[in-house]
Design a protein around this motif. Structure first.
Motif, PDB file in Angstrom:
ATOM      1  N   VAL A 319      -4.016  -6.187  -0.139  1.00 19.78           N
ATOM      2  CA  VAL A 319      -3.427  -6.909   0.997  1.00 19.78           C
ATOM      3  C   VAL A 319      -3.677  -6.146   2.285  1.00 19.78           C
ATOM      4  O   VAL A 319      -4.042  -6.723   3.321  1.00 19.78           O
ATOM      5  CB  VAL A 319      -1.914  -7.112   0.762  1.00 19.78           C
ATOM      6  CG1 VAL A 319      -1.264  -7.762   1.975  1.00 19.78           C
ATOM      7  CG2 VAL A 319      -1.685  -7.944  -0.490  1.00 19.78           C
ATOM      8  N   ASN A 320      -3.494  -4.842   2.245  1.00 19.90           N
ATOM      9  CA  ASN A 320      -3.647  -4.025   3.459  1.00 19.90           C
ATOM     10  C   ASN A 320      -5.083  -4.035   3.957  1.00 19.90           C
ATOM     11  O   ASN A 320      -5.338  -4.064   5.170  1.00 19.90           O
ATOM     12  CB  ASN A 320      -3.188  -2.601   3.160  1.00 19.90           C
ATOM     13  CG  ASN A 320      -2.575  -1.929   4.366  1.00 19.90           C
ATOM     14  OD1 ASN A 320      -1.930  -2.564   5.180  1.00 19.90           O
ATOM     15  ND2 ASN A 320      -2.793  -0.630   4.486  1.00 19.90           N
ATOM     16  N   ASP A 321      -6.024  -3.993   3.011  1.00 17.66           N
ATOM     17  CA  ASP A 321      -7.437  -3.923   3.424  1.00 17.66           C
ATOM     18  C   ASP A 321      -7.966  -5.277   3.872  1.00 17.66           C
ATOM     19  O   ASP A 321      -8.772  -5.345   4.812  1.00 17.66           O
ATOM     20  CB  ASP A 321      -8.296  -3.393   2.265  1.00 17.66           C
ATOM     21  CG  ASP A 321      -8.009  -1.931   1.977  1.00 17.66           C
ATOM     22  OD1 ASP A 321      -7.384  -1.273   2.840  1.00 17.66           O
ATOM     23  OD2 ASP A 321      -8.387  -1.450   0.893  1.00 17.66           O
ATOM     24  N   THR A 322      -7.539  -6.349   3.210  1.00 15.32           N
ATOM     25  CA  THR A 322      -8.107  -7.672   3.528  1.00 15.32           C
ATOM     26  C   THR A 322      -7.390  -8.360   4.686  1.00 15.32           C
ATOM     27  O   THR A 322      -8.025  -9.027   5.491  1.00 15.32           O
ATOM     28  CB  THR A 322      -8.042  -8.570   2.284  1.00 15.32           C
ATOM     29  OG1 THR A 322      -6.683  -8.665   1.836  1.00 15.32           O
ATOM     30  CG2 THR A 322      -8.910  -8.002   1.175  1.00 15.32           C
ATOM     31  N   LEU A 323      -6.071  -8.198   4.769  1.00 19.80           N
ATOM     32  CA  LEU A 323      -5.299  -8.907   5.797  1.00 19.80           C
ATOM     33  C   LEU A 323      -4.941  -8.026   6.991  1.00 19.80           C
ATOM     34  O   LEU A 323      -4.482  -8.545   8.009  1.00 19.80           O
ATOM     35  CB  LEU A 323      -4.009  -9.473   5.192  1.00 19.80           C
ATOM     36  CG  LEU A 323      -4.180 -10.449   4.025  1.00 19.80           C
ATOM     37  CD1 LEU A 323      -2.832 -10.945   3.563  1.00 19.80           C
ATOM     38  CD2 LEU A 323      -5.069 -11.616   4.439  1.00 19.80           C
ATOM     39  N   GLY A 324      -5.119  -6.720   6.873  1.00 22.16           N
ATOM     40  CA  GLY A 324      -4.812  -5.833   7.992  1.00 22.16           C
ATOM     41  C   GLY A 324      -3.479  -5.126   7.822  1.00 22.16           C
ATOM     42  O   GLY A 324      -2.649  -5.474   6.981  1.00 22.16           O
ATOM     43  N   HIS A 325      -3.267  -4.108   8.666  1.00 21.51           N
ATOM     44  CA  HIS A 325      -2.071  -3.288   8.555  1.00 21.51           C
ATOM     45  C   HIS A 325      -0.807  -4.046   8.931  1.00 21.51           C
ATOM     46  O   HIS A 325       0.270  -3.775   8.394  1.00 21.51           O
ATOM     47  CB  HIS A 325      -2.212  -2.046   9.437  1.00 21.51           C
ATOM     48  CG  HIS A 325      -3.269  -1.101   8.942  1.00 21.51           C
ATOM     49  ND1 HIS A 325      -3.119  -0.360   7.795  1.00 21.51           N
ATOM     50  CD2 HIS A 325      -4.504  -0.782   9.433  1.00 21.51           C
ATOM     51  CE1 HIS A 325      -4.191   0.383   7.605  1.00 21.51           C
ATOM     52  NE2 HIS A 325      -5.052   0.149   8.583  1.00 21.51           N
ATOM     53  N   ASP A 329       2.386  -4.126   6.657  1.00 20.64           N
ATOM     54  CA  ASP A 329       3.730  -3.729   7.094  1.00 20.64           C
ATOM     55  C   ASP A 329       4.759  -4.825   6.803  1.00 20.64           C
ATOM     56  O   ASP A 329       5.888  -4.543   6.385  1.00 20.64           O
ATOM     57  CB  ASP A 329       3.724  -3.408   8.587  1.00 20.64           C
ATOM     58  CG  ASP A 329       2.940  -2.141   8.901  1.00 20.64           C
ATOM     59  OD1 ASP A 329       2.646  -1.384   7.955  1.00 20.64           O
ATOM     60  OD2 ASP A 329       2.629  -1.916  10.081  1.00 20.64           O
ATOM     61  N   ALA A 330       4.373  -6.071   7.022  1.00 18.34           N
ATOM     62  CA  ALA A 330       5.290  -7.179   6.731  1.00 18.34           C
ATOM     63  C   ALA A 330       5.621  -7.229   5.250  1.00 18.34           C
ATOM     64  O   ALA A 330       6.771  -7.473   4.860  1.00 18.34           O
ATOM     65  CB  ALA A 330       4.671  -8.497   7.189  1.00 18.34           C
ATOM     66  N   LEU A 331       4.624  -6.985   4.402  1.00 21.96           N
ATOM     67  CA  LEU A 331       4.881  -6.977   2.963  1.00 21.96           C
ATOM     68  C   LEU A 331       5.812  -5.832   2.581  1.00 21.96           C
ATOM     69  O   LEU A 331       6.711  -5.995   1.746  1.00 21.96           O
ATOM     70  CB  LEU A 331       3.554  -6.873   2.210  1.00 21.96           C
ATOM     71  CG  LEU A 331       3.618  -7.091   0.692  1.00 21.96           C
ATOM     72  CD1 LEU A 331       2.322  -7.730   0.200  1.00 21.96           C
ATOM     73  CD2 LEU A 331       3.843  -5.794  -0.059  1.00 21.96           C
ATOM     74  N   LEU A 332       5.619  -4.653   3.205  1.00 24.45           N
ATOM     75  CA  LEU A 332       6.484  -3.513   2.906  1.00 24.45           C
ATOM     76  C   LEU A 332       7.927  -3.797   3.302  1.00 24.45           C
ATOM     77  O   LEU A 332       8.871  -3.433   2.584  1.00 24.45           O
ATOM     78  CB  LEU A 332       5.979  -2.258   3.627  1.00 24.45           C
ATOM     79  CG  LEU A 332       4.678  -1.652   3.098  1.00 24.45           C
ATOM     80  CD1 LEU A 332       4.225  -0.514   3.988  1.00 24.45           C
ATOM     81  CD2 LEU A 332       4.863  -1.154   1.666  1.00 24.45           C
ATOM     82  N   CYS A 333       8.132  -4.444   4.448  1.00 21.66           N
ATOM     83  CA  CYS A 333       9.493  -4.775   4.886  1.00 21.66           C
ATOM     84  C   CYS A 333      10.145  -5.763   3.921  1.00 21.66           C
ATOM     85  O   CYS A 333      11.323  -5.612   3.567  1.00 21.66           O
ATOM     86  CB  CYS A 333       9.472  -5.345   6.302  1.00 21.66           C
ATOM     87  SG  CYS A 333       9.010  -4.141   7.578  1.00 21.66           S
ATOM     88  N   GLU A 334       9.389  -6.760   3.484  1.00 20.46           N
ATOM     89  CA  GLU A 334       9.925  -7.718   2.527  1.00 20.46           C
ATOM     90  C   GLU A 334      10.201  -7.032   1.186  1.00 20.46           C
ATOM     91  O   GLU A 334      11.209  -7.316   0.516  1.00 20.46           O
ATOM     92  CB  GLU A 334       8.944  -8.867   2.341  1.00 20.46           C
ATOM     93  CG  GLU A 334       9.358  -9.889   1.274  1.00 20.46           C
ATOM     94  CD  GLU A 334      10.654 -10.609   1.620  1.00 20.46           C
ATOM     95  OE1 GLU A 334      11.317 -11.101   0.696  1.00 20.46           O
ATOM     96  OE2 GLU A 334      11.016 -10.663   2.831  1.00 20.46           O
ATOM     97  N   ALA A 335       9.327  -6.113   0.795  1.00 19.27           N
ATOM     98  CA  ALA A 335       9.547  -5.374  -0.454  1.00 19.27           C
ATOM     99  C   ALA A 335      10.820  -4.536  -0.368  1.00 19.27           C
ATOM    100  O   ALA A 335      11.581  -4.445  -1.335  1.00 19.27           O
ATOM    101  CB  ALA A 335       8.340  -4.479  -0.747  1.00 19.27           C
TER     102      ALA A 335
END
Length: 711
Positions: A319-325, A329-335
């Motif tokens: 996700v980080n490499d294909t969609l960008g940082h 970051d949004a995924l980390l916050c949701e996690a």
């Protein structure tokens, strides 16, 4: 700050005003006077009583002497004459004296006759003064003792008279002390205490924020100021100074409060930055270490276990490499939110960096609590994350370590939880694993393998075995596949499947891959070349090698140093690498094609096959995976799949190689369907370079059954 001080002062004033009079100075002075007067009266009374007692006792002794002088001679004559009446008469006179309670005359006899005894009164038991006086008569030889007069006096009367004297003294002194104390109290209150109370009332009502009135006392003005006048003047000066100082302090206080508020804001920001993750708001490493030590201390004190969960997000890098940082970051916050909803109240959730999280479960009843939390976390990550309007999956792998069974301190617990996490990822991800001794053993073996793997190329421990690839119709050797082997100190050989993945993880694959290409090119050019036959050399290439920009230069140097023509070098690449579509891989493959190096698709059909990449790069060879060849003899579907792959390759003008050919039936099936080349144990096993060269020269096979670890 000033208002707070005023409130404290007001509260103190209220308490002072409510103090009863008995706590005032006048009452303390009165108490001191009464105490001192009473002490003096008591001491003087005791001294007087002492001297009166001495005088009374001396009077009793004087009466004893008078008795001895006046009555003893007559008693001696009466006793000699046995005149009892006279004895009684004399003794009665003695008994009439003050304080005398017993008088007795006792005859002294030498023979066995009963002595004459005359007694008046009762013998005294306590508080007694006694005197014994000899009774004599005159003989030719001088005075002769014929009896004894015993007189006893009691002190009871003396004590009674002394007590009466003490009562009179104490009562009179008490009346005198009371009158004097009351007069002193009145004078003291009139001259001192009422003015002090007026000053206290003035100070209680004083407000430093307003201009104070002058303090005056209700008494005549004196020509010469006394102590109270000086005190009043000092209080008035102090009130004015306080009012002026308060105005200055109020201005300074406002500035100070602004500075303090700003400093507190900065301190809170610094503390949060030092102890919390900026992105998710979770605890960071520093705070986590402190919380973990607290949990261990509580567990040690309460003798209950605690648990540490190490959590890593699976496939987060994609996700980080294909969609960008930003998407990462949004995924980390949701996690972080999902993790918060999965843990218990009182547990600590922290982000250790990247996509790693940590949960501390203090003082749990058993490992069941840790298991329940881990299961909730796994379930929470089973649903997709909505990032930029699209669903993306990022599951969670968890490693669990328990205190005290899995570690005696924080660092050891974190290390073992990390090992358990590594095991969970090995077992397929999206799961949890508890730390066990087996995991530790595996890690120790892994560390030992890593340590031995470093420098293995420089120590000359690597070697290449070669497996022939022959034409299906003629059996002529067309190519050899170079297969890496790692020689151990005991002489055994380890296959690549047991150490290549480790080499990729620790960053040694580039060094080992370069050694394989250099060695294969050199040995192919010098040994695997005979007149009329120059077979190709196939080398497996790791995906990480293709991502290194200098890989093309390494291949160019190997070809130049060995003199091997580029068309004799064939690089085998898996489908997964090509489907990655990373720009650096595409650039590297294009550059290798430009050199003339052949490209082969290894294990075709096991990845994400697509005709698009077959057209995008100039591949020369397509290798059919051995799993299809093995199943072709027993499964019609597998046989049809092999036929389809061969037809596809023929249509694209690609050469086909069937790997894993072990039986004659498989060979005939492939030959019947037009497969170009064969590779497998039926053709030949991987052998050292010398035996491969002998096979090439004379079609002689020295010893195909080599003892290989993992073969």
């Amino acid at each position: 700050m000033v208002e707070g001080a005023e409130q404290v002062a007001a509260a103190q004033g209220d308490r002072t005003s409510s103090t009863p009079l008995r706590a005032g100075i006048a009452m303390r002075v009165l108490a001191s006077i009464v105490l001192f007067s009473s002490l003096v009266t008591l001491v003087s009374t005791l001294v007087q009583l002492y001297f009166d007692f001495r005088r009374e006792v001396e009077g009793i002794h004087a009466r004893f002497r008078d008795i001895e002088l006046s009555t003893v001679p007559s008693l001696g004559g009466s006793l000699w004459q046995f005149d009892s009446d006279q004895l009684y008469l004399v003794l009665d006179g003695i008994m009439r004296l003050p304080d005398i309670r017993m008088a007795e005359v006792r005859e002294i006899v030498a023979g066995g006759r009963k002595p004459l005894v005359v007694t008046l009164g009762q013998p005294q038991v306590q508080s007694v003064l006694a005197a014994e006086m000899p009774l004599t008569r005159m003989t030719m030889n001088g005075p002769q003792v014929i009896g004894v007069l015993r007189v006893e006096a009691t002190l009871t009367g003396v004590y009674g008279r002394l007590l009466e004297t003490a009562e009179v003294i104490l009562v009179s002194q008490a009346i005198k002390t009371f009158l004097v104390s009351a007069f002193i109290l009145f004078i003291f209150h009139r001259l001192v205490t009422r003015h002090l109370m007026a000053m206290a009332d003035y100070l209680r009502q004083h407000d430093v924020r307003a201009a104070p009135p002058l303090l005056t006392l209700d008494r005549p003005k004196r020509e010469h100021p006394d102590e109270l006048d000086q005190l009043v003047r000092s209080i008035n000066d102090m009130s004015g100074d306080l009012y002026a100082a308060n105005r200055e302090l109020a201005g300074a206080n406002e500035a100070l409060e602004r500075d303090i508020a700003l400093r507190q804001t900065f301190e809170e920001q610094l503390y949060r930055q030092a102890h919390y993750d900026e992105l998710t708001g979770l605890a960071n490493r520093l705070l986590t270490r402190d919380r973990l030590e607290q949990a261990i201390a509580n567990s040690r004190r309460n003798r209950v276990p605690s648990a540490l969960l190490f959590i890593d997000l699976d496939h987060f890098k994609n996700v980080n490499d294909t969609l960008g940082h930003e998407a990462g970051d949004a995924l980390l916050c949701e996690a972080a939110q999902r993790l918060r909803s999965s843990i218990r109240q009182g547990d600590t959730l922290a982000r250790m960096g990247g996509d790693e999280f940590l949960v501390i479960l203090p003082c749990i009843a058993s490992n069941v609590a840790a298991r329940e939390v881990a299961e909730r976390v796994v379930r929470a990550f089973s649903s997709p994350f909505s990032i930029n309007g699209h669903d993306h999956f990022a599951t969670a792998s968890i490693g669990i370590a328990l205190y005290p069974t899995d570690g005696a301190d924080g660092p050891e617990l974190m290390r073992n939880a990390d090992l358990a996490l590594y095991r969970a990822k090995e077992q397929g991800r999206s799961r949890y694993e508890f730390y066990t001794a087996e995991i530790n053993e595996r890690v120790q073996r892994r560390l030992s393998l890593e340590n031995r793997l470093r420098g293995a190329a420089q120590r000359g421990e690597f070697l290449l075995h070669y497996q022939p690839v022959v034409a299906t119709d003629t059996g002529t050797p067309v190519a050899f596949e170079a297969l890496l082997r790692w020689r151990q100190p005991d002489g055994s050989l380890i296959l690549p499947g047991q150490f290549i993945a480790v080499a990729e993880e620790i960053g040694l694959i580039g060094e080992i891959g370069d050694w394989v290409i250099d060695t294969a090119a050199r040995e192919a050019a010098s040994i695997l070349t005979v007149p009329g036959c120059a077979p190709r050399i196939a080398v497996n290439v790791s995906p990480r090698q293709l991502r290194v920009p200098c890989f093309r230069e390494a291949v160019t140097r190997a070809l130049a140093a060995s003199g091997l023509p580029p068309e004799r070098l064939e690089l085998e690449i898996t489908e997964g690498v090509i489907m990655d579509e990373a720009p650096e891989i595409a650039n590297t493959l294009s550059a290798l094609c430009g050199l003339g190096v052949r490209l082969s698709i290894d294990d075709f059909g096991t990845g994400y096959s697509s005709l698009s990449y077959l057209l995008r790069y100039p591949f020369h060879t397509l290798k059919i995976d051995r799993s299809f060849i093995v199943d072709a003899g027993s499964s019609e579907a597998a046989a049809r799949l092999v036929e389809t792959i061969i037809l596809l390759a023929r249509g694209l003008k690609l050469e086909t190689i069937a790997e894993g050919v072990e039986t004659e039936e498989q060979c005939q099936f492939l030959k019947a369907n037009g497969c170009d080349l064969l590779q497998g144990y039926l053709v030949g096993r991987p052998v050292p370079i010398e035996e491969a060269a002998a096979f090439l020269r004379g079609r002689q096979w020295s010893d195909p059954e080599l003892a290989l670890i993992g073969s």
